[in-house]
Design an enzyme around this catalytic site. Structure first.
Site, mmCIF file in Angstrom:
data_model
loop_
_atom_site.group_PDB
_atom_site.id
_atom_site.type_symbol
_atom_site.label_atom_id
_atom_site.label_comp_id
_atom_site.label_asym_id
_atom_site.label_seq_id
_atom_site.Cartn_x
_atom_site.Cartn_y
_atom_site.Cartn_z
ATOM 1 N N LYS A 106 0.910 -1.118 -0.098
ATOM 2 C CA LYS A 106 -0.078 0.003 -0.204
ATOM 3 C C LYS A 106 0.767 1.113 0.032
ATOM 4 C CE LYS A 106 -3.785 2.175 2.639
ATOM 5 N NZ LYS A 106 -4.673 2.035 3.873
ATOM 6 N N SER A 180 -9.465 2.195 2.494
ATOM 7 C CA SER A 180 -8.279 3.135 1.747
ATOM 8 C C SER A 180 -7.455 2.064 1.011
ATOM 9 C CB SER A 180 -7.893 4.125 2.484
ATOM 10 O OG SER A 180 -6.981 3.646 3.624
ATOM 11 N N SER A 204 -9.653 -0.460 6.460
ATOM 12 C CA SER A 204 -9.161 -0.310 5.173
ATOM 13 C C SER A 204 -8.496 -1.033 4.629
ATOM 14 C CB SER A 204 -8.043 0.942 5.114
ATOM 15 O OG SER A 204 -8.896 2.133 5.484
#
Length: 526
Positions: A106, A180, A204
């Protein structure tokens, strides 16, 4: 007094330097006190000048051992999922646990020499360090092939706010991949990578896993080191595995779990007796007869998790059906009530903006033993400029404004109240988990949407504040709200006792080994 001795140096402080600061703080001192404190501050400046270079103690990578090449922004970014591509591996891995696997990080996880956007143009930052989890992945024989797009400042549950562009749901273009960790979810689902890391402060990891039809685990708070990763709030920060299968999820968790000596989120007493090997147990579950896979396990369907405001009846029916199937595997399934579950989400909603933007947006982290980023701190002042604010997405800009509002209206009292209440939420889960081994809720209470919505975090966010492990497992499809012809994945959230992540993985592995989620479609109930 914190000064060891009085010293002088090139940066002598005089009264005219101190007086504007006193005025700004609303303080009025006599001339003699101004002179005395100026002398003390001169010694303070001398102490600052004497500090060695902290970069020498940071975990800066050996680029001969961990080379990286082909760093570039791809023209084909897999429907928004790639932020930056790279090839990074270890020349002499410590194990072959992840040999031959490709992994995406990420884009709030530091990989030295590769831009770290955090999903926003607010700050342009290229870290000089590798996150602990990145090093561990390479030490396990895997190749890091890039940074996965994430939502703007990692403060969205949808997938259309990243500076690198919208991330499309792998099952229906134009629909959300959730956030996210949106890019991580899509890249795993499409097979662009074998594995990915997500970070989770309100859901997330689990929400993109649910929306994209993959497995995502938010580990117990402190099980996996957060060192070298941009933080929202140290009390909420989790980094964990995302994979197509439960076994791969366990494999990646095994590679990254355990203390690293930097992160004080990792309580040594708990971790000293904590299980850090997972794959062998998962393989053992798969070898058992179907009716004995979960023999003796008690499963509680958390009633409040199926009744959140705005929940979709098809999603609830899908997850309820999936949970009941666990009884075919030897488990006892019953309904459980935790009234504080609803309070957990609303309290999280107040607690995060009341203080977290100070660390997440302004970089003012303090009070924790961890790896800090002085170079990034230089890029952000004590408040956001107009340009920095304008670079934020709607979630992050709201979070900053709510922070300013809360600080002005309530001061530190509001956050203090929330932290006490969140302890009570965690205690309520612990009490329920004395009677059952696992709690079950829908991960997302409705199918992924084409636009923005509220309530996405209702079932996921309380677990960030309490630190319990929680895994999202795909268990079927539900029609999209906007178009019933579009079918989108549904995730079942499996919640365990702290540091019993293996229980979440076992339940998920048994269900996955027995049932084919892609054949289960729930519709006509809404």
């Amino acid at each position: 007094m914190s000064l060891i001795q009085l010293e002088s140096g090139p940066n002598r402080v005089v009264g005219d330097d101190l007086k504007p600061i006193l005025k700004k703080a609303g303080l009025d001192l006599s001339e003699s006190l101004v002179e005395d404190y100026s002398t003390l501050l001169t010694s303070f400046e001398a102490a600052i000048d004497s500090l060695p270079d902290d970069r020498k103690v940071q975990p800066r990578p050996d680029l001969d051992k961990y080379p990286r090449k082909d760093i570039h922004v791809p023209e084909d970014n897999e429907s928004g999922a790639w932020a930056t591509k790279v090839t990074a591996r270890c020349t002499s891995p410590q194990s072959n646990l992840l040999e031959g696997r490709t992994v995406a990080l990420k884009d709030n996880i530091a990989l030295a020499g590769v831009r770290c956007t955090n999903g926003t143009a607010m700050v342009e930052w290229v870290p000089e360090v590798d996150a602990t989890v990145a090093t561990r992945i390479m030490d396990a024989g895997a190749t890091i092939t890039g940074k996965a797009s994430c939502e703007n400042a990692c403060m969205e549950g949808i997938s259309c706010t990243s500076v690198t562009g919208p991330v499309h749901n792998p099952y229906a273009k134009g629909y959300s991949a959730a956030g996210s960790s949106s890019g991580s979810g899509r890249l795993v689902a499409t097979g662009a990578v074998d594995l990915a890391l997500g970070c989770d402060q309100g859901g997330s990891i689990r929400m993109p896993a649910s929306a994209c039809g993959i497995v995502g685990l938010k580990p117990t708070w402190g099980l996996v080191p957060y060192t070298g990763i941009l933080s929202l709030d140290a009390t909420l920060d989790h980094v964990g595995p995302m994979a197509k299968t439960v076994r791969d999820c366990a494999l990646l968790l095994e590679a990254i779990a355990g203390p690293d000596g930097w992160d004080d989120r990792q309580p040594p007493v708990e971790l000293g007796g904590c299980q850090l090997k997972y794959v062998e147990d998962i393989d053992g579950v798969a070898r058992l007869p179907k009716s004995n896979m979960l023999d003796g396990m008690k499963i509680g369907m958390l009633m409040e998790g199926f009744e959140v405001p705005g929940h979709d009846k098809n999603v609830s029916a899908c997850v309820r059906s999936a949970a009941l199937k666990l009884s075919e595997l030897g488990a006892t399934v019953s309904s459980v009530s935790v009234p504080m579950h609803a309070k957990g989400a609303s309290t999280w909603m107040v607690s995060v903006p009341s203080l977290s933007p100070r660390a997440a947006l302004l970089g003012e982290r303090h009070g924790r033993k961890d790896l800090y980023f002085p170079d990034r701190c230089e890029l952000v002042g004590d408040k956001l400029t107009q340009a920095q604010f304008d670079a934020l997405g709607p979630g992050a800009s709201y979070m900053y404004l709510a922070y300013l509002w809360a600080q002005e209206r309530y001061g530190p009292k509001l956050h203090a109240r929330c932290m006490n209440l969140l302890k009570a939420v965690g205690d309520a889960y612990d009490l329920a988990l004395k009677d059952v081994d696992i709690l079950i809720t829908p991960t997302l209470s409705c199918p992924p949407l084409m636009g923005m919505t509220t309530g996405l975090l209702a079932n996921t966010s309380p677990l960030n504040s309490t630190g319990h492990p929680a895994l999202s497992l795909p268990v079927g499809f539900s029609p999209a709200i906007e178009d019933s012809n579009v079918k989108l994945p549904v995730g079942m959230q499996i919640i365990g006792r702290k540091f019993r992540d293996i229980d979440c993985l076992k339940v998920a592995a048994a269900w996955e080994a027995t049932f084919d989620w892609k054949t289960l479609v729930f519709e006509g109930n809404s």
